[in-house]
Write a protein that holds these residues in place. Structure first.
Motif, short mmCIF file in Angstrom:
data_model
loop_
_atom_site.label_atom_id
_atom_site.label_comp_id
_atom_site.label_asym_id
_atom_site.label_seq_id
_atom_site.Cartn_x
_atom_site.Cartn_y
_atom_site.Cartn_z
N ILE A 43 0.85 -1.18 0.00
CA ILE A 43 0.00 0.00 0.00
C ILE A 43 0.89 1.24 0.00
N VAL A 44 0.58 2.17 -0.87
CA VAL A 44 1.37 3.39 -0.99
C VAL A 44 0.44 4.60 -1.02
N GLU A 45 1.00 5.74 -0.71
CA GLU A 45 0.23 6.98 -0.77
C GLU A 45 0.41 7.63 -2.13
N ASP A 46 -0.67 8.15 -2.68
CA ASP A 46 -0.62 8.89 -3.94
C ASP A 46 -1.83 9.82 -3.95
N ASP A 47 -1.75 10.87 -4.73
CA ASP A 47 -2.87 11.80 -4.81
C ASP A 47 -3.97 11.21 -5.67
N VAL A 48 -5.19 11.21 -5.14
CA VAL A 48 -6.36 10.69 -5.83
C VAL A 48 -7.37 11.84 -5.94
N ASN A 49 -7.66 12.24 -7.16
CA ASN A 49 -8.60 13.35 -7.40
C ASN A 49 -8.19 14.61 -6.64
N GLY A 50 -6.89 14.85 -6.60
CA GLY A 50 -6.39 16.08 -6.01
C GLY A 50 -6.18 16.06 -4.51
N SER A 51 -6.45 14.92 -3.85
CA SER A 51 -6.27 14.81 -2.40
C SER A 51 -5.44 13.57 -2.08
N PRO A 52 -4.76 13.55 -0.92
CA PRO A 52 -4.01 12.36 -0.54
C PRO A 52 -4.91 11.14 -0.47
N GLY A 53 -4.48 10.07 -1.11
CA GLY A 53 -5.24 8.83 -1.12
C GLY A 53 -4.31 7.65 -1.02
N VAL A 54 -4.82 6.47 -1.30
CA VAL A 54 -4.06 5.24 -1.13
C VAL A 54 -4.17 4.38 -2.38
N ILE A 55 -3.04 3.82 -2.77
CA ILE A 55 -2.98 2.89 -3.90
C ILE A 55 -2.59 1.52 -3.37
N VAL A 56 -3.26 0.48 -3.82
CA VAL A 56 -2.96 -0.89 -3.41
C VAL A 56 -2.39 -1.64 -4.60
N ARG A 57 -1.23 -2.25 -4.39
CA ARG A 57 -0.56 -3.00 -5.46
C ARG A 57 -0.30 -4.43 -5.03
N ILE A 58 -0.35 -5.33 -5.98
CA ILE A 58 0.05 -6.72 -5.77
C ILE A 58 1.09 -7.05 -6.82
N ALA A 59 2.26 -7.44 -6.36
CA ALA A 59 3.38 -7.74 -7.26
C ALA A 59 3.65 -6.57 -8.21
N GLY A 60 3.50 -5.35 -7.69
CA GLY A 60 3.81 -4.16 -8.48
C GLY A 60 2.67 -3.64 -9.34
N ALA A 61 1.58 -4.38 -9.43
CA ALA A 61 0.46 -3.96 -10.27
C ALA A 61 -0.65 -3.36 -9.41
#
Length: 307
Positions: free
Chosen positions: A248-266
């Motif tokens: 799980i990493v942090e990234d901006d989603v629709n202009g606000s801090p959000g969360v991205i979930v990856r499995i094996a880099g995808a």
């Protein structure tokens, strides 16, 4: 380029879908080029004409979308768009911002409060005419006299439509903190999820927090909202335990801090996070989580990942 980007911005705010917005832009220009040269020259303000045509197409799309979504599997959430914030992984450390993908700037959505996940979700609950009137007037500054030509009602009626949508937004808009506070809460959320600390996670959630998932029938997801801090915390940690290669990493989603979930880099999920300021002394608490796992809505991230 400025015209195309304005139309793309308009279509996304109207429909909550990048793909649908792109289709609207293409159809709008197709109608423009179908005009004769004399007809084009007779249009005093081409941008106003393009905006009116695009808005009418969106109005038709919104009406049909309501019928389609009755058959949609589970919750329907807006397609998230990517921002340019710094990336922070649950393993620790801060990296450079992932930013937007390269390419023509005219193909990018302009990010501001009007594309927040919270606003788009609320806008999806108002009538098509209310949404069109609000977006055109409050976001793009189109006079009600021109909006009337688009929706086929009087300027006074259009003013009421926009006012009604504005009230709905005001009723459901949280008392938000600063971007710094939002990012602090999201970083603490990542820490709690990464370590599996249930108590720490519960402490970051509003008592009435809601988690909504959109799998679109393509992947497994919760078909109904998960409500309450204990249920949401256990729901999230349960998902994380099922996949050992999950990141799980942090990234901006629709202009606000959000969360991205990856499995094996995808990327397999994009999570919009709404933070509401607590009236007490604890600062911000997470009041809404929007988990978009439908792969058809993750192109802003999956389209730029390296194989």
């Amino acid at each position: 380029m400025a015209e195309r980007r304005r139309l793309l911005d308009l279509g996304y705010r109207m429909l909550g879908s990048v793909q649908d917005a792109e289709d609207v832009v293409q159809e709008t220009y197709a109608r423009w080029y179908a005009l004769s040269e004399a007809e084009q020259e007779a249009i005093v303000t081409p941008l106003a004409w393009l905006t009116r045509v695009a808005s009418r197409i969106c109005l038709d799309q919104l009406a049909s979308a309501r019928v389609r979504r009755e058959r949609y599997t589970g919750e329907w959430l807006p397609e998230p768009v990517r921002g340019g914030g710094a990336t922070w992984t649950s393993a620790g450390g801060t990296g450079g911002g992932s930013g937007e993908s390269g390419g023509d700037p005219a193909e990018r959505i302009t990010l501001d409060e009007s594309v927040s996940m919270g606003m788009l979700v609320v806008l999806d609950s108002v009538t098509p005419a209310e949404r069109v009137a609000f977006v055109l007037h409050d976001v793009f500054g189109v006079p009600f006299a021109e909006i009337a030509e688009t929706v086929g009602r009087s300027p006074a009626a259009c003013r009421q439509l926009a006012s009604s949508a504005r009230r709905r937004l005001a009723e459901r808009r949280p008392v938000g903190g600063t971007t710094t506070e939002h990012r602090r809460v999201v970083s603490a959320f990542l820490d709690a999820c990464g370590t599996g600390d249930l108590d720490a996670l519960v402490a970051l959630l509003d008592p009435a927090v809601e988690a909504r998932s959109d799998g679109g029938g393509r992947v497994r997801s919760a078909l109904r909202p998960v409500v309450g801090r204990d249920k949401v915390a256990r729901f999230l940690l349960g998902l994380l335990r099922k996949e050992p290669e999950l990141e799980i990493v942090e990234d901006d989603v629709n202009g606000s801090p959000g969360v991205i979930v990856r499995i094996a880099g995808a990327t397999v999920a994009v999570v919009g996070v709404e933070v509401e300021m607590d009236v007490g002394v604890r600062g911000g608490l997470i009041s809404k989580l929007w988990l978009v796992v439908n792969p058809d809505k993750l192109h802003a991230w999956t389209g730029t990942e390296q194989s």
